[in-house]
Scaffold this active site. Structure first.
Site, PDB file in Angstrom:
ATOM      1  N   CYS A 115       0.825  -1.221   0.000  1.00  0.00           N
ATOM      2  CA  CYS A 115       0.000   0.000   0.000  1.00  0.00           C
ATOM      3  C   CYS A 115       0.856   1.266   0.000  1.00  0.00           C
ATOM      4  O   CYS A 115       0.409   2.318  -0.429  1.00  0.00           O
ATOM      5  CB  CYS A 115      -0.936   0.017   1.205  1.00  0.00           C
ATOM      6  SG  CYS A 115      -2.118  -1.328   1.164  1.00  0.00           S
ATOM      7  N   HIS A 261      -3.790   7.258   2.028  1.00  0.00           N
ATOM      8  CA  HIS A 261      -4.041   5.986   1.342  1.00  0.00           C
ATOM      9  C   HIS A 261      -5.432   5.492   1.742  1.00  0.00           C
ATOM     10  O   HIS A 261      -5.811   5.575   2.919  1.00  0.00           O
ATOM     11  CB  HIS A 261      -2.968   4.964   1.752  1.00  0.00           C
ATOM     12  CG  HIS A 261      -3.357   3.552   1.483  1.00  0.00           C
ATOM     13  ND1 HIS A 261      -3.703   3.117   0.231  1.00  0.00           N
ATOM     14  CD2 HIS A 261      -3.486   2.471   2.316  1.00  0.00           C
ATOM     15  CE1 HIS A 261      -4.019   1.833   0.300  1.00  0.00           C
ATOM     16  NE2 HIS A 261      -3.901   1.417   1.549  1.00  0.00           N
ATOM     17  N   ASN A 291     -10.120  -0.490  -1.551  1.00  0.00           N
ATOM     18  CA  ASN A 291      -8.683  -0.285  -1.363  1.00  0.00           C
ATOM     19  C   ASN A 291      -7.946  -0.847  -2.583  1.00  0.00           C
ATOM     20  O   ASN A 291      -7.897  -2.062  -2.780  1.00  0.00           O
ATOM     21  CB  ASN A 291      -8.245  -0.992  -0.069  1.00  0.00           C
ATOM     22  CG  ASN A 291      -6.758  -0.859   0.212  1.00  0.00           C
ATOM     23  OD1 ASN A 291      -5.994  -0.374  -0.626  1.00  0.00           O
ATOM     24  ND2 ASN A 291      -6.332  -1.292   1.384  1.00  0.00           N
TER      25      ASN A 291
HETATM   26  N1  COA Z   1     -19.337  -9.404   6.386  1.00  0.00           N
HETATM   27  C1  COA Z   1     -19.992  -9.786   7.477  1.00  0.00           C
HETATM   28  N2  COA Z   1     -19.374 -10.187   8.591  1.00  0.00           N
HETATM   29  C2  COA Z   1     -18.031 -10.180   8.577  1.00  0.00           C
HETATM   30  C3  COA Z   1     -17.277  -9.804   7.475  1.00  0.00           C
HETATM   31  C4  COA Z   1     -17.997  -9.403   6.331  1.00  0.00           C
HETATM   32  N3  COA Z   1     -17.369  -8.993   5.207  1.00  0.00           N
HETATM   33  N4  COA Z   1     -15.971  -9.910   7.772  1.00  0.00           N
HETATM   34  C5  COA Z   1     -15.880 -10.328   9.030  1.00  0.00           C
HETATM   35  N5  COA Z   1     -17.135 -10.501   9.527  1.00  0.00           N
HETATM   36  C6  COA Z   1     -17.525 -10.942  10.868  1.00  0.00           C
HETATM   37  C7  COA Z   1     -16.452 -11.765  11.539  1.00  0.00           C
HETATM   38  O1  COA Z   1     -16.558 -13.119  11.182  1.00  0.00           O
HETATM   39  C8  COA Z   1     -16.773 -11.521  12.994  1.00  0.00           C
HETATM   40  O2  COA Z   1     -17.853 -12.339  13.367  1.00  0.00           O
HETATM   41  P1  COA Z   1     -17.916 -13.005  14.825  1.00  0.00           P
HETATM   42  O3  COA Z   1     -17.954 -11.832  15.772  1.00  0.00           O
HETATM   43  O4  COA Z   1     -19.173 -13.802  14.768  1.00  0.00           O
HETATM   44  O5  COA Z   1     -16.674 -13.813  14.932  1.00  0.00           O
HETATM   45  C9  COA Z   1     -17.267 -10.080  13.022  1.00  0.00           C
HETATM   46  O6  COA Z   1     -17.673  -9.785  11.675  1.00  0.00           O
HETATM   47  C10 COA Z   1     -16.206  -9.084  13.460  1.00  0.00           C
HETATM   48  O7  COA Z   1     -15.012  -9.362  12.738  1.00  0.00           O
HETATM   49  P2  COA Z   1     -13.709  -8.515  12.966  1.00  0.00           P
HETATM   50  O8  COA Z   1     -12.654  -9.023  12.046  1.00  0.00           O
HETATM   51  O9  COA Z   1     -13.430  -8.461  14.421  1.00  0.00           O
HETATM   52  O10 COA Z   1     -14.224  -7.100  12.471  1.00  0.00           O
HETATM   53  P3  COA Z   1     -13.545  -5.699  12.650  1.00  0.00           P
HETATM   54  O11 COA Z   1     -14.475  -4.818  13.363  1.00  0.00           O
HETATM   55  O12 COA Z   1     -12.132  -5.789  13.115  1.00  0.00           O
HETATM   56  O13 COA Z   1     -13.501  -5.186  11.136  1.00  0.00           O
HETATM   57  C11 COA Z   1     -12.010  -4.912   9.296  1.00  0.00           C
HETATM   58  C12 COA Z   1     -12.752  -5.890  10.189  1.00  0.00           C
HETATM   59  C13 COA Z   1     -11.206  -5.730   8.303  1.00  0.00           C
HETATM   60  C14 COA Z   1     -13.041  -4.073   8.536  1.00  0.00           C
HETATM   61  C15 COA Z   1     -11.124  -3.978  10.154  1.00  0.00           C
HETATM   62  O14 COA Z   1     -10.369  -4.738  11.079  1.00  0.00           O
HETATM   63  C16 COA Z   1     -10.187  -3.178   9.304  1.00  0.00           C
HETATM   64  O15 COA Z   1     -10.619  -2.382   8.505  1.00  0.00           O
HETATM   65  N6  COA Z   1      -8.878  -3.310   9.499  1.00  0.00           N
HETATM   66  C17 COA Z   1      -7.909  -2.636   8.683  1.00  0.00           C
HETATM   67  C18 COA Z   1      -7.809  -3.351   7.381  1.00  0.00           C
HETATM   68  C19 COA Z   1      -7.006  -2.637   6.350  1.00  0.00           C
HETATM   69  O16 COA Z   1      -7.057  -1.451   6.256  1.00  0.00           O
HETATM   70  N7  COA Z   1      -6.289  -3.400   5.539  1.00  0.00           N
HETATM   71  C20 COA Z   1      -5.530  -2.882   4.467  1.00  0.00           C
HETATM   72  C21 COA Z   1      -4.242  -2.351   4.976  1.00  0.00           C
HETATM   73  S1  COA Z   1      -3.570  -1.198   3.953  1.00  0.00           S
END
Ligand code: COA
Length: 334
Positions: A115, A261, A291
């Site tokens: 990224c 970004h 992204n």
């Molecule tokens: N749709 C529905 N549910 C989803 C899902 C989706 N696309 N993805 C994950 N879930 C569920 C999980 O299974 C979990 O369920 P559970 O509580 O029953 O186990 C729940 O949602 C929460 O998951 P979690 O991973 O804890 O969610 P979060 O609040 O951390 O959000 C991201 C996930 C990925 C959106 C967040 O962590 C994020 O944006 N991180 C940064 C990622 C990023 O920027 N990456 C690129 C780097 S440059």
């Protein structure tokens, strides 16, 4: 010493729009979940028969940047191509761009900083221009994420975040003191290399291709510790902005625009609140494109350019954070 200036930017996005509702037909997810967590409404995916690719989208973005810069391909004396999704395992797409644009035998550098790739490339271009070695650099950030995503419920934690697209910039030597790229800063933190990574194709600790690789899920699709990425990103973005401003004896009052970004709208909003930036001091377009990793910042720049919103004398900070972990930034006075 010469200054380096961005004199043209361009972008390219595949026509194929994939909405959150489209994804919810492939996996157990919803428009509500994706928008609440990320701000993303839709993204672009290349589609079969895959006539587009990272290099071809980069080529299209480059043509727009070259045109807007008012130069010819033969004026380019260095190509820098940032991507984490190259067309081939080797060679990198820099040489493919050289072939497609019909540029002579100039150097082509491929940057692997995920990224942060475009920002690393901007710093590389800046250094070569400042030393006088090159005069006109073509910098590309292009990504094809869609073909490597697990578009099933198993992959929903990452597959809903990413999109395809490309951006490009022409960076040229200038005699104008105090204008152009005034500073860049690069950082990395390798202790988190395996917190956001894709193991295969790779040569480390696994055979490149072997029977049954599909059984090893983390080998064939990327792995991401989303919460760790989030927690680090919301700290690094404000740090990067302040590092750029401090290096130039400027303050937040001097900042016209912060271009982060586009990893997640919530990360950008967190950084905006931390820095107490007005809505007109930050620009996001992740809602439309997801992204696109190394391509997000040049796409942002290109859209602002097209809207005529970049004004001479304005101060911009550009910053990226991603896999590695890597983060990088630049301060530009237009
Ligand atoms: N749709 C529905 N549910 C989803 C899902 C989706 N696309 N993805 C994950 N879930 C569920 C999980 O299974 C979990 O369920 P559970 O509580 O029953 O186990 C729940 O949602 C929460 O998951 P979690 O991973 O804890 O969610 P979060 O609040 O951390 O959000 C991201 C996930 C990925 C959106 C967040 O962590 C994020 O944006 N991180 C940064 C990622 C990023 O920027 N990456 C690129 C780097 S440059």
């Amino acid at each position: 010493m010469k200054q380096a200036k961005i004199i043209g930017v361009g972008h390219y996005l595949p026509d194929n729009i994939v909405t959150n509702d489209d994804l919810s037909k492939l996996m157990d997810t919803s428009d509500k979940w994706i928008q609440e967590r990320t701000g993303i409404k839709e993204r672009r995916f290349i589609k079969e028969p895959y006539e587009q690719s990272t290099a071809i989208m980069g080529f299209e973005a480059s043509k727009m940047a070259i045109d807007r810069a008012g130069i010819k391909p033969e004026d380019i004396d260095l190509i820098v191509f940032a991507t984490m999704t190259p067309d081939y395992y080797f060679p990198g797409p820099g040489v493919i761009i050289q072939k497609l644009l019909g540029i002579g035998h100039v150097g082509a550098i491929d940057v692997r900083a995920q990224c942060s790739g475009f920002m690393y490339g901007l710093s590389i271009a800046d250094q070569y221009i400042k030393t006088g070695m090159y005069k006109t650099v073509l910098l590309i950030g292009s990504e094809t994420q869609s073909t490597a995503l697990d578009l099933t419920t198993r992959g929903r934690g990452t597959a809903t975040l990413f999109g395809d697209g490309a951006g490009a910039a022409i960076i040229q030597a200038s005699e104008e003191e105090g204008k152009g790229i005034l500073s860049t800063h690069l950082h990395s933190q390798g202790e988190f290399a395996e917190k956001l990574y894709m193991k295969t194709p790779g040569t480390g600790k696994t055979k490149f291709i072997y029977d049954g690789i599909e059984k090893d899920y983390d080998n064939i699709f990327g792995y991401m510790d989303g919460q760790l990425v989030f927690k680090n990103a919301v700290v690094r973005f404000p740090q990067a902005v302040m590092e750029e401003l401090n290096a130039n004896n400027l303050s937040l009052d001097d900042l016209d625009m912060f271009l982060p970004h586009q990893a997640n709208l919530r990360i950008s909003q967190f950084a905006q609140r931390t820095l107490k930036l007005r809505d007109d001091q930050i620009f996001n377009n992740i809602q439309k494109y997801g992204n696109t990793t190394a391509a997000t910042i040049p796409i942002l720049l290109s859209e602002l350019w097209a809207e005529g919103r970049i004004k001479e004398g304005q101060v911009y900070v550009l910053a990226a954070f991603g896999s590695g972990f890597t983060w990088a930034s630049a301060l530009i006075k237009w």
